[in-house]
Design a protein around this motif. Structure first.
Motif, PDB file in Angstrom:
ATOM      1  N   GLU A 140       0.835  -1.206   0.000  1.00 50.69           N
ATOM      2  CA  GLU A 140       0.000   0.000   0.000  1.00 50.69           C
ATOM      3  C   GLU A 140       0.865   1.249   0.000  1.00 50.69           C
ATOM      4  O   GLU A 140       0.583   2.204  -0.684  1.00 50.69           O
ATOM      5  N   VAL A 141       1.903   1.249   0.801  1.00 50.89           N
ATOM      6  CA  VAL A 141       2.817   2.383   0.840  1.00 50.89           C
ATOM      7  C   VAL A 141       4.148   1.903   0.300  1.00 50.89           C
ATOM      8  O   VAL A 141       4.749   0.978   0.848  1.00 50.89           O
ATOM      9  N   PRO A 142       4.632   2.478  -0.775  1.00 50.61           N
ATOM     10  CA  PRO A 142       5.890   2.007  -1.362  1.00 50.61           C
ATOM     11  C   PRO A 142       7.054   2.198  -0.400  1.00 50.61           C
ATOM     12  O   PRO A 142       7.105   3.157   0.364  1.00 50.61           O
ATOM     13  N   ASN A 143       7.961   1.268  -0.457  1.00 47.24           N
ATOM     14  CA  ASN A 143       9.163   1.339   0.345  1.00 47.24           C
ATOM     15  C   ASN A 143      10.070   2.407  -0.275  1.00 47.24           C
ATOM     16  O   ASN A 143      10.338   2.367  -1.470  1.00 47.24           O
ATOM     17  N   VAL A 155       1.034   5.709 -10.747  1.00 47.26           N
ATOM     18  CA  VAL A 155      -0.270   6.122 -11.285  1.00 47.26           C
ATOM     19  C   VAL A 155      -1.287   4.994 -11.100  1.00 47.26           C
ATOM     20  O   VAL A 155      -2.438   5.224 -10.714  1.00 47.26           O
ATOM     21  N   ALA A 156      -0.870   3.750 -11.348  1.00 44.25           N
ATOM     22  CA  ALA A 156      -1.765   2.601 -11.169  1.00 44.25           C
ATOM     23  C   ALA A 156      -2.177   2.461  -9.704  1.00 44.25           C
ATOM     24  O   ALA A 156      -3.343   2.181  -9.390  1.00 44.25           O
ATOM     25  N   LEU A 157      -1.231   2.682  -8.790  1.00 40.45           N
ATOM     26  CA  LEU A 157      -1.531   2.624  -7.366  1.00 40.45           C
ATOM     27  C   LEU A 157      -2.516   3.715  -6.968  1.00 40.45           C
ATOM     28  O   LEU A 157      -3.494   3.464  -6.243  1.00 40.45           O
ATOM     29  N   PHE A 158      -2.313   4.917  -7.463  1.00 39.68           N
ATOM     30  CA  PHE A 158      -3.228   6.027  -7.183  1.00 39.68           C
ATOM     31  C   PHE A 158      -4.631   5.716  -7.721  1.00 39.68           C
ATOM     32  O   PHE A 158      -5.634   5.961  -7.058  1.00 39.68           O
ATOM     33  N   ASN A 159      -4.701   5.192  -8.942  1.00 40.38           N
ATOM     34  CA  ASN A 159      -5.998   4.858  -9.542  1.00 40.38           C
ATOM     35  C   ASN A 159      -6.740   3.790  -8.734  1.00 40.38           C
ATOM     36  O   ASN A 159      -7.958   3.836  -8.601  1.00 40.38           O
ATOM     37  N   THR A 160      -6.009   2.837  -8.172  1.00 35.56           N
ATOM     38  CA  THR A 160      -6.626   1.807  -7.321  1.00 35.56           C
ATOM     39  C   THR A 160      -7.253   2.438  -6.086  1.00 35.56           C
ATOM     40  O   THR A 160      -8.389   2.127  -5.719  1.00 35.56           O
ATOM     41  N   ALA A 170      -8.181   5.564  -5.763  1.00 37.29           N
ATOM     42  CA  ALA A 170      -9.280   6.427  -6.212  1.00 37.29           C
ATOM     43  C   ALA A 170     -10.537   5.613  -6.465  1.00 37.29           C
ATOM     44  O   ALA A 170     -11.640   6.020  -6.080  1.00 37.29           O
ATOM     45  N   LYS A 171     -10.401   4.451  -7.112  1.00 34.26           N
ATOM     46  CA  LYS A 171     -11.569   3.601  -7.375  1.00 34.26           C
ATOM     47  C   LYS A 171     -12.194   3.097  -6.080  1.00 34.26           C
ATOM     48  O   LYS A 171     -13.407   3.065  -5.939  1.00 34.26           O
ATOM     49  N   SER A 172     -11.351   2.688  -5.134  1.00 33.65           N
ATOM     50  CA  SER A 172     -11.904   2.201  -3.859  1.00 33.65           C
ATOM     51  C   SER A 172     -12.614   3.327  -3.112  1.00 33.65           C
ATOM     52  O   SER A 172     -13.649   3.106  -2.483  1.00 33.65           O
ATOM     53  N   HIS A 173     -12.098   4.556  -3.202  1.00 34.10           N
ATOM     54  CA  HIS A 173     -12.755   5.700  -2.558  1.00 34.10           C
ATOM     55  C   HIS A 173     -14.110   5.988  -3.206  1.00 34.10           C
ATOM     56  O   HIS A 173     -15.097   6.237  -2.517  1.00 34.10           O
ATOM     57  N   VAL A 174     -14.170   5.935  -4.523  1.00 39.60           N
ATOM     58  CA  VAL A 174     -15.431   6.161  -5.236  1.00 39.60           C
ATOM     59  C   VAL A 174     -16.445   5.097  -4.854  1.00 39.60           C
ATOM     60  O   VAL A 174     -17.629   5.403  -4.620  1.00 39.60           O
ATOM     61  N   ASN A 175     -16.007   3.855  -4.742  1.00 38.12           N
ATOM     62  CA  ASN A 175     -16.921   2.773  -4.339  1.00 38.12           C
ATOM     63  C   ASN A 175     -17.447   2.978  -2.924  1.00 38.12           C
ATOM     64  O   ASN A 175     -18.624   2.752  -2.655  1.00 38.12           O
TER      65      ASN A 175
END
Length: 197
Positions: free
Chosen positions: A10-13, A24-29, A31-36
C-alpha cells in the motif's frame, strides 16, 4: 520485479524505486476504492446515484449484524435487564404484601410507595423513573400515571406483579440470551442476583 513489489504494497518502500506508471496505477486503485465507498455512504454529497438498500422486515430499523452498533445495543440491553432485576429485588425486599393472608391467599404481589422507593433506590441509581417505566413495559410492575415526580407522587403505590422467583427466571433468561448473542465466552449465569438467605 521491483515495480510489481511496489504495487503489492500500500505504501511504497522508499528504498525501492517505482516507475511513474506503477505510481499512477496505485493512485488509480485508491481512487476507485474511494469512489466505491462514497457510492454507498449515505452522508456523501452524491446521494442521487446511490443505490437504495433493501431491507427485510426483521432488518428494518436495526443495525447491521456483527457491527459495533449491534454490539453496543446488546450491551445496553444487558445492563437494562440487570437494573430491572435489581429494582424488582429492592421492591420485593422492602415492599409489603398487597393483601393480608385473610384478604387473599397466595397473592404474590408486593407494594411500596414511590417516595419510599425513591429514597432507597437513589443510593443505587439516579434512573429510577426510567427503570420503572421499563419494568412496567415488561409487565413486571404497575403504577398509575405516565411519569412520576419526587414529592408530588410520593404516595403513588408501585406494585410488583409477579413472584420474585418468576421475575428472576424471566430476566436471567434474557440476560443469558443477550450474552449468547454477544458471543461472550462466559458460562451462562444461573442467577444474576443472589437470593436472600
Amino acid at each position: 520485479m521491483q515495480s510489481t513489489d511496489c504495487l503489492a504494497e500500500e505504501v511504497p518502500n522508499p528504498q525501492q524505486s517505482c516507475s511513474l506508471k506503477d505510481r499512477v496505477a496505485l493512485f488509480n486503485t485508491f481512487a476507485k476504492s474511494h469512489v466505491n465507498k462514497q457510492s454507498i455512504n449515505p452522508f456523501s454529497n452524491d446521494i442521487g446515484n446511490m443505490q437504495r438498500r433493501k431491507f427485510s422486515k426483521e432488518e428494518y430499523g436495526r443495525p447491521e449484524k456483527g457491527s459495533k452498533s449491534e454490539i453496543r445495543g446488546f450491551k445496553a440491553s444487558l445492563e437494562v435487564c440487570k437494573e430491572m432485576l435489581e429494582l424488582c429485588e429492592i421492591i420485593n425486599k422492602h415492599g409489603e404484601p398487597l393483601f393480608t393472608l385473610k384478604e387473599k391467599k397466595n397473592d404474590p404481589r408486593k407494594v411500596i410507595s414511590f417516595g419510599e422507593l425513591f429514597i432507597i433506590y437513589t443510593t443505587v441509581s439516579s434512573q429510577l423513573v426510567g427503570m420503572l417505566l421499563r419494568t412496567r413495559k415488561h409487565n413486571l410492575v404497575a403504577f398509575e400515571g405516565e411519569c412520576l415526580f419526587q414529592r408530588r407522587d410520593d404516595h403513588v403505590p408501585i406494585i410488583l406483579l409477579k413472584p420474585i422467583e418468576e421475575i428472576r427466571q424471566i430476566l436471567n433468561r434474557r440476560i443469558n440470551e443477550t450474552l449468547a448473542l454477544l458471543d461472550v465466552h462466559e458460562k451462562p449465569i444461573d442467577e444474576f442476583y443472589e437470593k436472600e438467605q
